[in-house]
Design a protein around this motif. Structure first.
Motif, PDB file in Angstrom:
ATOM      1  N   PRO A 322       0.832  -1.205   0.000  1.00 43.24           N
ATOM      2  CA  PRO A 322       0.000   0.000   0.000  1.00 43.24           C
ATOM      3  C   PRO A 322       0.867   1.256   0.000  1.00 43.24           C
ATOM      4  N   PHE A 323       0.601   2.139  -0.927  1.00 41.96           N
ATOM      5  CA  PHE A 323       1.489   3.282  -1.153  1.00 41.96           C
ATOM      6  C   PHE A 323       1.582   4.181   0.077  1.00 41.96           C
ATOM      7  N   TRP A 324       0.461   4.312   0.819  1.00 49.12           N
ATOM      8  CA  TRP A 324       0.473   5.190   1.992  1.00 49.12           C
ATOM      9  C   TRP A 324       1.397   4.645   3.083  1.00 49.12           C
ATOM     10  N   LEU A 325       1.487   3.318   3.175  1.00 52.04           N
ATOM     11  CA  LEU A 325       2.374   2.717   4.172  1.00 52.04           C
ATOM     12  C   LEU A 325       3.835   2.883   3.766  1.00 52.04           C
ATOM     13  N   ILE A 326       4.085   2.757   2.454  1.00 55.97           N
ATOM     14  CA  ILE A 326       5.445   3.000   1.943  1.00 55.97           C
ATOM     15  C   ILE A 326       5.842   4.449   2.212  1.00 55.97           C
ATOM     16  N   ASP A 327       4.891   5.368   2.000  1.00 52.78           N
ATOM     17  CA  ASP A 327       5.155   6.779   2.270  1.00 52.78           C
ATOM     18  C   ASP A 327       5.505   6.999   3.743  1.00 52.78           C
ATOM     19  N   PHE A 328       4.719   6.402   4.613  1.00 51.30           N
ATOM     20  CA  PHE A 328       4.940   6.579   6.046  1.00 51.30           C
ATOM     21  C   PHE A 328       6.305   6.032   6.457  1.00 51.30           C
ATOM     22  N   ALA A 329       6.651   4.852   5.917  1.00 53.86           N
ATOM     23  CA  ALA A 329       7.942   4.245   6.238  1.00 53.86           C
ATOM     24  C   ALA A 329       9.091   5.143   5.801  1.00 53.86           C
ATOM     25  N   ASN A 330       8.982   5.718   4.620  1.00 54.44           N
ATOM     26  CA  ASN A 330      10.061   6.584   4.129  1.00 54.44           C
ATOM     27  C   ASN A 330      10.140   7.897   4.897  1.00 54.44           C
ATOM     28  N   VAL A 331       8.999   8.386   5.365  1.00 51.52           N
ATOM     29  CA  VAL A 331       9.028   9.564   6.238  1.00 51.52           C
ATOM     30  C   VAL A 331       9.742   9.219   7.539  1.00 51.52           C
ATOM     31  N   CYS A 332       9.478   8.020   8.076  1.00 51.29           N
ATOM     32  CA  CYS A 332      10.153   7.572   9.302  1.00 51.29           C
ATOM     33  C   CYS A 332      11.666   7.483   9.087  1.00 51.29           C
ATOM     34  N   ILE A 333      12.070   6.999   7.908  1.00 50.51           N
ATOM     35  CA  ILE A 333      13.510   6.923   7.605  1.00 50.51           C
ATOM     36  C   ILE A 333      14.119   8.320   7.628  1.00 50.51           C
ATOM     37  N   ALA A 334      13.444   9.263   6.968  1.00 54.00           N
ATOM     38  CA  ALA A 334      13.973  10.626   6.904  1.00 54.00           C
ATOM     39  C   ALA A 334      14.078  11.243   8.298  1.00 54.00           C
ATOM     40  N   VAL A 335      13.048  11.056   9.125  1.00 49.58           N
ATOM     41  CA  VAL A 335      13.071  11.613  10.486  1.00 49.58           C
ATOM     42  C   VAL A 335      14.180  10.963  11.312  1.00 49.58           C
ATOM     43  N   HIS A 336      14.321   9.639  11.169  1.00 51.21           N
ATOM     44  CA  HIS A 336      15.388   8.939  11.897  1.00 51.21           C
ATOM     45  C   HIS A 336      16.761   9.469  11.497  1.00 51.21           C
ATOM     46  N   LEU A 337      16.976   9.665  10.203  1.00 47.93           N
ATOM     47  CA  LEU A 337      18.283  10.109   9.736  1.00 47.93           C
ATOM     48  C   LEU A 337      18.568  11.551  10.134  1.00 47.93           C
ATOM     49  N   ILE A 338      17.510  12.333  10.341  1.00 47.70           N
ATOM     50  CA  ILE A 338      17.703  13.689  10.857  1.00 47.70           C
ATOM     51  C   ILE A 338      18.354  13.624  12.234  1.00 47.70           C
ATOM     52  N   GLY A 339      17.855  12.703  13.086  1.00 46.41           N
ATOM     53  CA  GLY A 339      18.449  12.532  14.403  1.00 46.41           C
ATOM     54  C   GLY A 339      19.800  11.861  14.352  1.00 46.41           C
ATOM     55  N   ALA A 340      19.928  10.834  13.511  1.00 40.02           N
ATOM     56  CA  ALA A 340      21.186  10.091  13.420  1.00 40.02           C
ATOM     57  C   ALA A 340      22.321  10.983  12.927  1.00 40.02           C
ATOM     58  N   TYR A 341      22.027  11.897  12.021  1.00 43.35           N
ATOM     59  CA  TYR A 341      23.028  12.848  11.530  1.00 43.35           C
ATOM     60  C   TYR A 341      23.644  13.597  12.708  1.00 43.35           C
ATOM     61  N   GLN A 342      22.792  14.043  13.640  1.00 43.38           N
ATOM     62  CA  GLN A 342      23.293  14.800  14.786  1.00 43.38           C
ATOM     63  C   GLN A 342      24.118  13.933  15.730  1.00 43.38           C
ATOM     64  N   VAL A 343      23.703  12.675  15.920  1.00 47.79           N
ATOM     65  CA  VAL A 343      24.457  11.777  16.788  1.00 47.79           C
ATOM     66  C   VAL A 343      25.887  11.611  16.281  1.00 47.79           C
ATOM     67  N   PHE A 344      26.047  11.533  14.965  1.00 47.59           N
ATOM     68  CA  PHE A 344      27.381  11.351  14.392  1.00 47.59           C
ATOM     69  C   PHE A 344      28.127  12.667  14.199  1.00 47.59           C
ATOM     70  N   ALA A 345      27.388  13.762  14.036  1.00 53.89           N
ATOM     71  CA  ALA A 345      28.054  15.047  13.790  1.00 53.89           C
ATOM     72  C   ALA A 345      28.536  15.723  15.069  1.00 53.89           C
ATOM     73  N   GLN A 346      27.832  15.520  16.176  1.00 54.70           N
ATOM     74  CA  GLN A 346      28.167  16.244  17.408  1.00 54.70           C
ATOM     75  C   GLN A 346      29.606  16.016  17.887  1.00 54.70           C
ATOM     76  N   PRO A 347      30.139  14.773  17.852  1.00 54.80           N
ATOM     77  CA  PRO A 347      31.547  14.618  18.269  1.00 54.80           C
ATOM     78  C   PRO A 347      32.514  15.442  17.418  1.00 54.80           C
ATOM     79  N   LEU A 348      32.239  15.532  16.116  1.00 56.49           N
ATOM     80  CA  LEU A 348      33.088  16.327  15.229  1.00 56.49           C
ATOM     81  C   LEU A 348      32.938  17.811  15.548  1.00 56.49           C
ATOM     82  N   PHE A 349      31.694  18.249  15.749  1.00 57.53           N
ATOM     83  CA  PHE A 349      31.475  19.647  16.116  1.00 57.53           C
ATOM     84  C   PHE A 349      32.238  19.994  17.397  1.00 57.53           C
ATOM     85  N   GLY A 350      32.087  19.132  18.402  1.00 55.64           N
ATOM     86  CA  GLY A 350      32.732  19.397  19.682  1.00 55.64           C
ATOM     87  C   GLY A 350      34.243  19.407  19.582  1.00 55.64           C
ATOM     88  N   PHE A 351      34.808  18.511  18.783  1.00 56.17           N
ATOM     89  CA  PHE A 351      36.259  18.445  18.624  1.00 56.17           C
ATOM     90  C   PHE A 351      36.803  19.755  18.057  1.00 56.17           C
TER      91      PHE A 351
END
Length: 483
Positions: A322-351
């Motif tokens: 179902p296309f709406w479920l695929i859409d929701f899953a991909n939105v979840c991926i994008a939101v997750h990667l928004i947070g994951a980007y910060q988890v990996f970027a913060q040590p570099l920022f702090g350094f």
């Protein structure tokens, strides 16, 4: 006018009077920093956010290259190795002892305390190079997921045979814009809420992908699978089989990568109980949880798609409905990667920020915080101009690199191969040997060295496969061709 005051961008130093009056234990930790509040829950959330990432989406493809025997075996091997070495790394947070020694705040600091010399610079090169690579990879992957939402709606409306070409570039720019804002979160200690949201998102899209794969298997239909994966002469050539197998190993290595941020996560934990014990429990929870998801998503995904499994089964259109479920899953991926980007970027920022604040302590542009009252928020928000400029520039540069090289599987494999050996295996083992003064050529020393050398071989072949894949992508890539 905004209030100005001097403050290190990463922490508030403990006032001397608090030491003298004996109130330090109430507000400050043993190193003079504001008392840490992290728990096993927040540490587990950070780990799950870092581990269950875009890599889970390529596992069905990776299993397809390796087959029913080698695929799950490699997954379980990386799971065990990652957990084992993470416990060694957790014990290295303090030096010389794991419980009462002096704290280290970064991976480089840990290596400096236990090993010293040239290895400190090599660690920094591996860690921060990996962090840059991961943030570029997450920019690529998030944009692919955003594009997939539009393509899914296009396919639903116009049919599955329609081309539905959509450019990634605007979505990379949107992702970068969001990261510019979130990058002003001052440090790792303020990221707990974002990691919890991202962890929930990762469970959501992994579960959706797993559920759709189970539904596809239950719905019948013949797909070719085998004990050895893709078949030479039918699915791939002999050379492609070798290179893709190497690349699949790199993808799986990337799927477990979180050693780059383990020390920074551990540095957020409360002093009691001992940080190393809590971190080991959090690592066990994080690695076990992700391994269950990985085995299910990889194996069920392979069962659903067979040897033709797409590189990303939610954005490579292994599913249309179902296309709406695929859409929701991909939105979840994008939101997750928004947070994951910060988890990996913060040590570099702090350094970078700590380096320049120590090098130029009297430079107000670098060290001064400006307290600005924001009507919609309680209290004031601190703005540091150096942090604003540096972090914004970093996000923009990573987005531009992602636009130039928008590849997925090969990029993941190369990152995984490049970081897995030095950061997940070599340094934790070497520091464990140094910390515990394990005699040379003893049984423990020998088997730890054998594990280290075996992982080096795995990393080399995985890197070779990924480099070959990237070379092929560069040959065939047209810069202005839309997805």
């Amino acid at each position: 006018m905004a209030k100005e005051y001097q403050k290190n961008s990463m922490y508030i130093a403990q006032p001397m009077e608090s030491l003298e009056t004996g109130h330090s234990s109430k507000s400050f930790d043993d190193d003079g920093r504001v008392k840490r509040t992290g728990t096993m829950l927040t540490a587990s959330a950070h780990i799950i956010t870092a581990v269950i990432g875009s890599g889970v989406l390529s596992l069905a493809w990776a299993i397809a290259q390796l087959g029913w025997v080698a695929g799950p075996a490699v997954l379980m091997a990386f799971s065990f190795i990652t957990y084992f070495t993470s416990t060694l790394l957790a014990d290295s947070y303090r030096c010389p002892g794991p419980v009462h020694g002096t704290r280290n705040y970064t991976y480089m600091g840990v290596v400096r305390s236990h090993l010293g010399g040239l290895k400190v610079q090599l660690c920094g090169l591996a860690q921060y190079g990996n962090l840059v690579g991961v943030t570029i990879g997450y920019t690529i992957t998030a944009s692919i997921s955003m594009v997939a939402v539009k393509r899914s709606n296009c396919f639903h409306k116009n049919g599955h045979d329609v081309k539905c070409s959509i450019s990634n570039y605007p979505f990379m720019a949107i992702f970068a814009g969001i990261q510019i804002i979130l990058s002003q979160i001052p440090n790792f200690h303020k990221l707990s809420w974002l990691s919890i949201v991202a962890a929930v998102m990762s469970f959501a899209y992994s579960s959706i992908g797993l559920g759709l794969s189970i539904a596809k298997v239950a719905g019948g239909g013949h797909v070719r699978t085998s004990l050895t994966g893709t078949t030479v002469g039918v699915d791939v050539t002999g050379a492609d089989k070798v290179w893709r197998s190497f690349q699949a190993i790199g993808d799986i290595a990337f799927a477990y990568a979180y050693s780059t941020v383990l020390i920074e996560i551990q540095d957020t934990l409360k002093s009691q109980p001992a940080e190393n014990k809590v971190m080991k429990k959090a690592s066990f929870v994080g690695v076990t949880t992700t391994t269950v998801f990985y085995v299910l998503c990889g194996c069920v995904g392979y069962a659903a798609f067979g040897n033709n499994a797409p590189g990303n089964f939610l954005t490579g259109f292994g599913f249309y409905e179902p296309f709406w479920l695929i859409d929701f899953a991909n939105v979840c991926i994008a939101v997750h990667l928004i947070g994951a980007y910060q988890v990996f970027a913060q040590p570099l920022f702090g350094f970078v920020e700590n380096h320049y604040s120590q090098k130029y302590p009297d430079n107000k542009f670098i060290t001064t915080e400006h307290a600005v009252n924001i009507p919609l928020l309680c209290g004031s928000y601190n703005i540091n101009f150096f942090r604003l400029v540096w972090r914004t520039a970093y996000v923009v540069v990573t987005a531009l690199i992602a636009m130039i090289f928008p590849f997925f599987n090969d990029f993941l494999g190369l990152i995984g191969a490049a970081s897995f050996y030095p950061l997940t295996v070599y340094f934790p083992i070497e520091m464990h040997i140094a910390q515990n003064k394990i005699p040379k050529y003893s049984f423990s020393w020998m088997w730890l060295k054998i594990l280290s050398w075996a992982c080096l071989v795995v990393s080399v072949v995985a890197a070779a496969g990924s480099i070959q894949g990237l070379a092929e992508d560069v040959k065939t890539y047209k810069p202005f061709k839309t997805q």
